[in-house]
Design a protein around this motif. Structure first.
Motif, short mmCIF file in Angstrom:
data_model
loop_
_atom_site.label_atom_id
_atom_site.label_comp_id
_atom_site.label_asym_id
_atom_site.label_seq_id
_atom_site.Cartn_x
_atom_site.Cartn_y
_atom_site.Cartn_z
N TYR A 328 0.86 -1.17 0.00
CA TYR A 328 0.00 0.00 0.00
C TYR A 328 0.90 1.23 0.00
O TYR A 328 1.95 1.23 0.61
CB TYR A 328 -0.92 -0.02 1.22
CG TYR A 328 -1.97 1.05 1.19
CD1 TYR A 328 -3.04 0.94 0.30
CD2 TYR A 328 -1.88 2.18 1.99
CE1 TYR A 328 -4.01 1.93 0.24
CE2 TYR A 328 -2.84 3.18 1.93
CZ TYR A 328 -3.90 3.05 1.05
OH TYR A 328 -4.83 4.04 0.98
N GLY A 329 0.48 2.29 -0.68
CA GLY A 329 1.41 3.39 -0.94
C GLY A 329 1.70 4.39 0.16
O GLY A 329 2.33 5.41 -0.10
N PHE A 330 1.29 4.11 1.41
CA PHE A 330 1.48 5.15 2.43
C PHE A 330 2.95 5.52 2.67
O PHE A 330 3.32 6.69 2.68
CB PHE A 330 0.82 4.77 3.77
CG PHE A 330 1.05 5.83 4.82
CD1 PHE A 330 0.32 7.01 4.81
CD2 PHE A 330 2.05 5.67 5.79
CE1 PHE A 330 0.56 8.01 5.74
CE2 PHE A 330 2.29 6.67 6.72
CZ PHE A 330 1.55 7.85 6.70
N VAL A 331 3.80 4.52 2.87
CA VAL A 331 5.21 4.81 3.19
C VAL A 331 5.89 5.56 2.03
O VAL A 331 6.61 6.54 2.25
CB VAL A 331 6.00 3.52 3.55
CG1 VAL A 331 7.47 3.82 3.75
CG2 VAL A 331 5.42 2.89 4.82
N LEU A 332 5.60 5.14 0.81
CA LEU A 332 6.17 5.84 -0.35
C LEU A 332 5.72 7.31 -0.38
O LEU A 332 6.53 8.22 -0.60
CB LEU A 332 5.76 5.13 -1.65
CG LEU A 332 6.21 5.84 -2.94
CD1 LEU A 332 7.73 5.90 -3.04
CD2 LEU A 332 5.64 5.15 -4.18
N ALA A 333 4.43 7.55 -0.13
CA ALA A 333 3.91 8.92 -0.15
C ALA A 333 4.51 9.75 0.99
O ALA A 333 4.83 10.94 0.82
CB ALA A 333 2.39 8.90 -0.06
N LEU A 334 4.68 9.12 2.15
CA LEU A 334 5.28 9.83 3.30
C LEU A 334 6.73 10.22 2.99
O LEU A 334 7.13 11.38 3.16
CB LEU A 334 5.23 8.92 4.54
CG LEU A 334 5.91 9.48 5.79
CD1 LEU A 334 5.09 10.61 6.39
CD2 LEU A 334 6.11 8.38 6.83
N LEU A 335 7.50 9.25 2.51
CA LEU A 335 8.90 9.52 2.18
C LEU A 335 8.97 10.50 1.01
O LEU A 335 9.88 11.33 0.93
CB LEU A 335 9.65 8.23 1.86
CG LEU A 335 9.68 7.16 2.98
CD1 LEU A 335 10.43 5.91 2.52
CD2 LEU A 335 10.32 7.72 4.24
N GLY A 336 7.99 10.41 0.12
CA GLY A 336 7.92 11.33 -1.03
C GLY A 336 7.70 12.77 -0.58
O GLY A 336 8.25 13.70 -1.18
N GLU A 337 6.93 12.96 0.49
CA GLU A 337 6.72 14.32 0.98
C GLU A 337 8.01 14.87 1.61
O GLU A 337 8.34 16.05 1.47
CB GLU A 337 5.56 14.37 1.98
CG GLU A 337 5.13 15.80 2.23
CD GLU A 337 3.94 15.93 3.17
OE1 GLU A 337 3.24 14.94 3.42
OE2 GLU A 337 3.74 17.07 3.66
N ILE A 338 8.75 13.99 2.28
CA ILE A 338 10.05 14.40 2.84
C ILE A 338 10.98 14.84 1.71
O ILE A 338 11.66 15.85 1.79
CB ILE A 338 10.68 13.24 3.66
CG1 ILE A 338 9.80 12.94 4.88
CG2 ILE A 338 12.11 13.57 4.09
CD1 ILE A 338 10.24 11.75 5.70
N LYS A 339 10.93 14.09 0.61
CA LYS A 339 11.74 14.41 -0.56
C LYS A 339 11.36 15.79 -1.12
O LYS A 339 12.22 16.59 -1.48
CB LYS A 339 11.48 13.32 -1.61
CG LYS A 339 12.40 13.27 -2.81
CD LYS A 339 11.82 12.20 -3.75
CE LYS A 339 12.60 12.01 -5.02
NZ LYS A 339 13.78 11.16 -4.82
#
Ligand SMILES: [Zn+2]
Length: 401
Positions: A328-339
């Motif tokens: 599920y994409g939550f971790v990717l989206a979270l790390l993406g916001e940090i990026k």
């Protein structure tokens, strides 16, 4: 120079010259991230005949012989893989001067690999076929039977095949309901492993029978191994009635994703499917390819699957910690916001450092956020830290963490 040293020098030169540069056709992405066929150069092959080099060897299913450069059916696939694996390896070496990666033995890449993995005998019984998937397997360990040859890290790319997803969910449920499976599950296998087993079956496998003398615990452990399975069952059952098709070996960010699993495997072990393990692999997959999503513009190589977007406004909910929803994409989206907030260079450095403080059982809400904050304190100057920690706090709030 003495004769002896001259001799050594001579063989050294011979050794350097022994890697070959060849050109082949690969699927790559252009500036607009569209997939296209392009001529690329592979510079570290051992000969100019096979896809076998210093770091990777591409073979067909269970074979140990590398695919030939002249193989009309397989050369584009092998070239695509060799090319993108090299890019991914270079990314990790250049960005993080990764000593763990430098020490690894050449990685065997199995293409059109229809069989499933089991840690006792390497290949599962041929009835257990796998499609539309890719997986990274760890080197053999104590579970390996004496009669089986040992192996090192491998990445397997299953054949692509149109499959009705509701059908395989049904088959998995039927299997779990069968007396053999029920009995196996009573042998003391934990319920999380069991439900993971069903999920994995539903996601990637067509099960035709449950015969063969498989060691059940080993089977269940092997099935919890990390796989690229971007669709979900149960929670999103309404979405499940569709035809799924995924040619994993031709999609750059899927290749980067699998390589990232190996690059991160010192801390994020390959024997666990978890939101942290998958989220980190997805983060670095988009970092290598500088792409906005996993399965972005996949043309005819993917069907019936949702892409995982880097910028997506998902709020945290506790079910997202469950390994069933690892993709599920939550971790990717979270790390993406940090990026987005810190910029590529700082975010990559920070998130890479954070992974060394985590393992496959780490939680998103507590462990991941803590590891990222601690990493910020360790790698940035006091002035930078202040700004970064403030930004992180606001990101956590934004995401209901
Ligand atoms: Zn994965």
């Amino acid at each position: 120079v003495s004769f002896k040293y001259f001799n050594i020098l001579f063989f050294y030169i011979l050794f350097i010259q022994s890697s070959h540069a060849i050109e082949c056709s690969a699927w790559t992405r252009d500036e607009n991230k569209n997939l296209k066929i392009e001529n690329v150069t592979l510079s570290d092959l051992e000969t100019n005949k096979f896809f076998s080099g210093k770091y990777f060897k591409i073979v067909l299913d269970k074979s140990e012989t590398a695919v030939s450069l002249d193989d009309a059916n397989l050369s584009v696939r092998a070239c695509t893989l060799y090319y993108h694996l090299t890019l991914a390896r270079n990314y990790f070496l250049e960005q993080f001067s990764d000593t763990y990666l430098k020490k690894l033995k050449p990685i065997t890449i199995r293409i059109e690999m229809p069989y499933s993995f089991i840690d006792s005998s390497h290949y599962m019984h041929e009835d257990f076929k796998s499609y539309n998937n890719s997986l990274t397997i760890p080197p053999s360990n104590n579970n390996k039977l004496d009669t089986i040859t040992s192996w090192d890290f491998e990445i397997w790319f299953a054949p692509a095949k149109k499959i009705k997803i509701d059908n395989s969910v049904e088959q998995a449920a039927k299997l779990l309901g069968s007396s053999t499976a029920q009995e196996s599950l009573r042998l003391g296998v934990f319920s999380t492993t069991a439900s993971n087993f069903v999920t994995q079956l539903a996601q990637g496998m067509t099960v035709t029978s449950f015969e063969g003398k498989l060691h059940v615990q080993s089977l269940l452990l092997s099935l919890s191994i990390v796989t690229f399975t971007p669709w979900l069952i149960e929670k999103f059952a309404a979405l499940a009635k569709r035809t799924v098709y995924l040619d994993t070996a031709l999609i750059p960010e899927v290749i980067y994703h699998e390589f990232a699993h190996i690059a991160l495997s010192k801390h994020l072990k390959l024997t666990h499917h978890s939101p942290i393990v998958e989220g980190m692999a997805n983060y670095f997959a988009v970092a290598v390819g500088n792409s906005p999503a996993i399965l972005h513009k996949t043309k005819s190589f993917a069907r019936g699957l949702d892409k995982l977007k880097v910028s997506k406004d998902i709020k945290y909910e506790s079910w997202m910690e469950d390994q069933k929803y690892a993709q599920y994409g939550f971790v990717l989206a979270l790390l993406g916001e940090i990026k987005k907030q810190l910029g590529n260079t700082n975010a990559d450095k920070l998130i890479y450092h954070a992974h060394t403080k985590l393992n496959a059982s780490s939680s998103v809400a507590v462990d991941l956020t803590k590891a990222i904050q601690e990493s910020a304190r360790e790698i940035f100057s006091p002035e930078e830290q202040k700004i970064i920690l403030l930004k992180l706090t606001s990101i956590w709030q934004n995401r209901s963490l």
